[in-house]
Design an enzyme around this catalytic site. Sequence first.
Site, PDB file in Angstrom:
ATOM      1  N   ALA A  29       0.805  -1.221   0.000  1.00 50.00           N
ATOM      2  CA  ALA A  29       0.000   0.000   0.000  1.00 50.00           C
ATOM      3  C   ALA A  29       0.842   1.278   0.000  1.00 50.00           C
ATOM      4  O   ALA A  29       0.410   2.313  -0.513  1.00 50.00           O
ATOM      5  CB  ALA A  29      -0.930  -0.013   1.202  1.00 50.00           C
ATOM      6  N   PHE A  40      -2.658   0.969   5.330  1.00 49.91           N
ATOM      7  CA  PHE A  40      -3.336   0.479   6.526  1.00 49.91           C
ATOM      8  C   PHE A  40      -2.564   0.807   7.803  1.00 49.91           C
ATOM      9  O   PHE A  40      -3.151   1.061   8.836  1.00 49.91           O
ATOM     10  CB  PHE A  40      -3.536  -1.039   6.444  1.00 49.91           C
ATOM     11  CG  PHE A  40      -4.699  -1.451   5.568  1.00 49.91           C
ATOM     12  CD1 PHE A  40      -5.615  -0.524   5.100  1.00 49.91           C
ATOM     13  CD2 PHE A  40      -4.893  -2.783   5.237  1.00 49.91           C
ATOM     14  CE1 PHE A  40      -6.682  -0.897   4.305  1.00 49.91           C
ATOM     15  CE2 PHE A  40      -5.959  -3.174   4.440  1.00 49.91           C
ATOM     16  CZ  PHE A  40      -6.858  -2.227   3.974  1.00 49.91           C
ATOM     17  N   ARG A  41      -1.215   0.766   7.719  1.00 52.38           N
ATOM     18  CA  ARG A  41      -0.454   0.750   8.975  1.00 52.38           C
ATOM     19  C   ARG A  41       0.463   1.937   9.220  1.00 52.38           C
ATOM     20  O   ARG A  41       1.191   1.942  10.205  1.00 52.38           O
ATOM     21  CB  ARG A  41       0.366  -0.546   9.060  1.00 52.38           C
ATOM     22  CG  ARG A  41      -0.531  -1.733   9.271  1.00 52.38           C
ATOM     23  CD  ARG A  41       0.209  -3.044   9.360  1.00 52.38           C
ATOM     24  NE  ARG A  41      -0.748  -4.135   9.473  1.00 52.38           N
ATOM     25  CZ  ARG A  41      -1.457  -4.610   8.471  1.00 52.38           C
ATOM     26  NH1 ARG A  41      -1.309  -4.115   7.262  1.00 52.38           N
ATOM     27  NH2 ARG A  41      -2.329  -5.582   8.657  1.00 52.38           N
ATOM     28  N   ILE A 109      -4.759  -3.474  -4.590  1.00 54.44           N
ATOM     29  CA  ILE A 109      -5.930  -3.846  -5.375  1.00 54.44           C
ATOM     30  C   ILE A 109      -6.328  -2.676  -6.280  1.00 54.44           C
ATOM     31  O   ILE A 109      -7.363  -2.686  -6.927  1.00 54.44           O
ATOM     32  CB  ILE A 109      -7.094  -4.235  -4.420  1.00 54.44           C
ATOM     33  CG1 ILE A 109      -7.306  -3.168  -3.306  1.00 54.44           C
ATOM     34  CG2 ILE A 109      -6.810  -5.535  -3.723  1.00 54.44           C
ATOM     35  CD1 ILE A 109      -8.455  -2.273  -3.531  1.00 54.44           C
ATOM     36  N   ASP A 110      -5.469  -1.629  -6.314  1.00 57.87           N
ATOM     37  CA  ASP A 110      -5.862  -0.348  -6.903  1.00 57.87           C
ATOM     38  C   ASP A 110      -5.642  -0.228  -8.410  1.00 57.87           C
ATOM     39  O   ASP A 110      -5.960   0.811  -9.002  1.00 57.87           O
ATOM     40  CB  ASP A 110      -5.161   0.808  -6.168  1.00 57.87           C
ATOM     41  CG  ASP A 110      -3.624   0.691  -6.190  1.00 57.87           C
ATOM     42  OD1 ASP A 110      -3.073   0.090  -7.135  1.00 57.87           O
ATOM     43  OD2 ASP A 110      -2.995   1.208  -5.250  1.00 57.87           O
ATOM     44  N   HIS A 125      -3.692 -10.086  -3.833  1.00 55.42           N
ATOM     45  CA  HIS A 125      -4.866  -9.790  -2.997  1.00 55.42           C
ATOM     46  C   HIS A 125      -6.067  -9.366  -3.850  1.00 55.42           C
ATOM     47  O   HIS A 125      -6.990  -8.730  -3.353  1.00 55.42           O
ATOM     48  CB  HIS A 125      -4.537  -8.700  -1.966  1.00 55.42           C
ATOM     49  CG  HIS A 125      -3.657  -9.180  -0.855  1.00 55.42           C
ATOM     50  ND1 HIS A 125      -3.146  -8.354   0.114  1.00 55.42           N
ATOM     51  CD2 HIS A 125      -3.203 -10.431  -0.561  1.00 55.42           C
ATOM     52  CE1 HIS A 125      -2.398  -9.073   0.960  1.00 55.42           C
ATOM     53  NE2 HIS A 125      -2.424 -10.331   0.563  1.00 55.42           N
ATOM     54  N   CYS A 133     -20.921 -11.970  -8.140  1.00 56.12           N
ATOM     55  CA  CYS A 133     -22.166 -12.117  -7.377  1.00 56.12           C
ATOM     56  C   CYS A 133     -22.004 -13.245  -6.355  1.00 56.12           C
ATOM     57  O   CYS A 133     -21.587 -14.355  -6.714  1.00 56.12           O
ATOM     58  CB  CYS A 133     -23.319 -12.428  -8.337  1.00 56.12           C
ATOM     59  SG  CYS A 133     -24.845 -12.807  -7.453  1.00 56.12           S
ATOM     60  N   CYS A 158     -26.359  -7.843  -8.309  1.00 60.90           N
ATOM     61  CA  CYS A 158     -26.279  -8.541  -9.591  1.00 60.90           C
ATOM     62  C   CYS A 158     -27.532  -8.230 -10.422  1.00 60.90           C
ATOM     63  O   CYS A 158     -28.653  -8.311  -9.912  1.00 60.90           O
ATOM     64  CB  CYS A 158     -26.180 -10.039  -9.309  1.00 60.90           C
ATOM     65  SG  CYS A 158     -26.214 -11.081 -10.756  1.00 60.90           S
ATOM     66  N   CYS A 161     -29.593 -11.823 -10.786  1.00 61.77           N
ATOM     67  CA  CYS A 161     -30.335 -12.499  -9.712  1.00 61.77           C
ATOM     68  C   CYS A 161     -30.550 -11.623  -8.479  1.00 61.77           C
ATOM     69  O   CYS A 161     -31.199 -12.065  -7.518  1.00 61.77           O
ATOM     70  CB  CYS A 161     -29.616 -13.784  -9.315  1.00 61.77           C
ATOM     71  SG  CYS A 161     -28.150 -13.487  -8.330  1.00 61.77           S
TER      72      CYS A 161
END
Length: 256
Positions: A29, A40-41, A109-110, A125, A133, A158, A161
């Site tokens: 990160a 995060f830290r 994840i960016d 990650h 879904c 979704c 459904c």
Amino acid sequence: MNLDINSSHLKRAAELLRKSKRAVALTGAGISTPSGIPDFRSPHTGLWDKVNPMEVSSLMSFRYNPEKFFEWSRPLTALILDAVPNPAHIGLAQLEETNHLVAVVTQNIDNLHYRAGSKRVFEVHGHIRESTCVNCYQKVAAEKHIRIFIEQGITPRCEECGGILKPDVVLFGEQLPFNVVNEAHQAIATSDLMIVIGSSLEVTPVALFPLDALSAGAKLIIINEEPTYLDERADVVFHNCAAKVVPRLVEEVLHE
Ligand code: NAD
């Protein structure tokens, strides 16, 4: 954090990169904080300073209370969607382009490594490009429904459904994507240099990846504002901002 970048460390790191044939970067990160995404830290600014992670971002809490997860992640997701790659992401893409780096293994994840131009990226990650879904397992592109959620607060569902759409990011208590981790492991096990950038090295199993590289005989460079448990075993350590060190390193490697 140290504001001055040690020039002899820079020369040594550049030499290691020039000599290496199979260098791998491991990012966390901290490489994206200069793009405006909190980690995060980090003391005071890290997101874990403010909440109990297990309460909001574990798989179990998502199952029971997805609205709480979405509400917590709303400001972070908004920052991620609007962020742009910084000089550290761009520097890694240049190293790959010039054959000084074989892969980036990232906890992020960016999507910023791909957006910077990196081609071989292992997102262990997950990532925010797609959602799945939880009911019918249909996979969909995420940006449209995430933007609607950020703007209107409507929980993503979704279209087929009506089940909740879970972003394809790995939550606490969830399996890491097996094939991606496998490929990352192969790159690490055959690496001759690992550069850790912007990771506290506190989240396992990724925190152990540099040990695999060291066992394979690789050299180790660490670029992180705070100390890590592997600083003592590294060949070169920078306690500086990644967005300042990486471009200087690339310059040193390419224009010695
Ligand atoms: P972390 O928050 O545990 O550690 C980040 C480290 O980066 C800290 O040690 C900090 O000192 C350092 N740092 C902060 N800014 C820096 C900078 N400009 N230059 C150099 N170092 C800097 O992050 P982690 O190790 O990646 O692990 C935590 C988890 O956080 C991962 O699972 C990751 O998926 C998730 N996460 C991702 C994002 C993202 O995608 N951008 C953002 C927040 C959290």
